[in-house]
Design an enzyme around this catalytic site. Sequence first.
Site, PDB file in Angstrom:
ATOM      1  CG  ASP A 177      64.610  53.314  11.752  1.00 51.23           C
ATOM      2  OD1 ASP A 177      65.328  52.658  12.528  1.00 51.23           O
ATOM      3  OD2 ASP A 177      63.572  52.847  11.228  1.00 51.23           O
ATOM      4  CG  HIS A 192      63.465  51.208  14.805  1.00 47.82           C
ATOM      5  ND1 HIS A 192      64.499  50.539  14.186  1.00 47.82           N
ATOM      6  CD2 HIS A 192      62.383  50.379  14.746  1.00 47.82           C
ATOM      7  CE1 HIS A 192      64.070  49.358  13.762  1.00 47.82           C
ATOM      8  NE2 HIS A 192      62.795  49.231  14.108  1.00 47.82           N
ATOM      9  CD  GLU A 221      62.059  45.497  13.109  1.00 50.75           C
ATOM     10  OE1 GLU A 221      62.165  44.534  12.322  1.00 50.75           O
ATOM     11  OE2 GLU A 221      62.655  46.578  12.928  1.00 50.75           O
ATOM     12  CD  GLU A 236      67.390  48.749   6.207  1.00 51.03           C
ATOM     13  OE1 GLU A 236      66.742  48.864   5.141  1.00 51.03           O
ATOM     14  OE2 GLU A 236      66.897  48.272   7.255  1.00 51.03           O
TER      15      GLU A 236
END
Length: 433
Positions: free
Chosen positions: A57, A128, A197, A341
């Site tokens: 990522d 990412h 994303e 996260e």
Amino acid sequence: MSSIDRAPLELDGEPRFAWRGVMLDVARRFRPMPDLLRFVDLLAAHGLNVLQLHLTDDQGWRFEVRRYPRLTEAGGRRSESQLGHGPSATGDGVPHEGWYTQRELRELVQYAAARGIRIVPEIDVPGHACAVLAAYPEYGVGEVEAVRARVPEPWTRFGISDEVLNVEEETVRFVCDVFDEVCDVFDSEVVGIGGDEAQKRRWHEDPRTQDLLAERGLADEAELQAWFLGRIASHLAERGRRVVGWDEMLEGRRPAPDAVVASWRGSVGAGLAARLGHDVVLCPDLWTYLDYRQSDDPEEPIPVGTVLSLRDAASFDPVPDDAPAALRDRVVGVQANVWTEHLDSRERLDYAVFPRLGAFAEVAWNGGPLDWAEFGSRLPGYLAWLEAQGVDFRPLGGPRPDQQRPGVPGVPRRRADRIAQLARLTADLADPA
């Protein structure tokens, strides 16, 4: 056999879904191998059979690629991490690093297989991409020196970066090289390619990318992403593998013919994937994102996302009776996703995952929502089992003082606001034409 006894859950008869999975993000927060082995044991004890490892990522690259050693040397370390969520979040000032050798991951695959768990690796492209570009800026959009200046290290923030891989043939070859080594290590028929994303602004504003888009006869950046993912899927098909990707891979309407679609943004992607003849794994965030906050209690640590309580997890109805026949026929599984996260230790991971995973496991096995009163009557036995395994789960009454994170900001979200956002995000998938 697992070294942990089966959890006291209702897992009788034949399971409803062949894919009963958990996705664990080890890119944002690296977890040492003993923690992964323990996690595998716990999944097996819950009757689950897939562990999808999110290995790359913006914040880190965790898979050793021998042909490209800087992916771990430079991409496997960041100088600090964001502390909390939202605009008031600061940096913690603590370096974070770690990656897995191919030997370690082969041993993990064998360990998991002996316990009935398939490891599905995921390398997230084309977005990412900060960890990739910190190591090899030539694969970014724009001049190499400009990319190097923008991305000196993996991203120390959390969220969605606008960095994305470029779409040159050299970059496609690089990504295929990486996946070749993935295939050498992991024996899963299914390999994750991400696709989620990926921000299109840099592609849209870059003259070189626009020239390539036109040369390839593509209408827009959505079709360009579909072209990129399709190239990777075709290469993996030559290795005897099929791909699984997030539902954004449907944008551009050119997913690989046999791709598995992981539908996380509600049901729209799942419906379109089914109509297009794709197998579907259901992981809608409102029901299966185990990093989401567990209550409205202000003492919940770093509250993000909508409330996803234990009772909410138990009420997940993957394929309702009124679901279209096409969807009922194409759903092969369900998956809980654990983004890390804010889960910076084994204890924080335990807090987020358990006991909600117990409810999810019963839904995954039995195929429908649980009778809350009946499930609740069995909860004391399950919680006692978790305690006996040394799992630092969230108490039913709320977090203990040592499980709280006072002063660390979060960004809670109202369910109605998230539903409206999901409708906007998936509007282009609603029309099957």
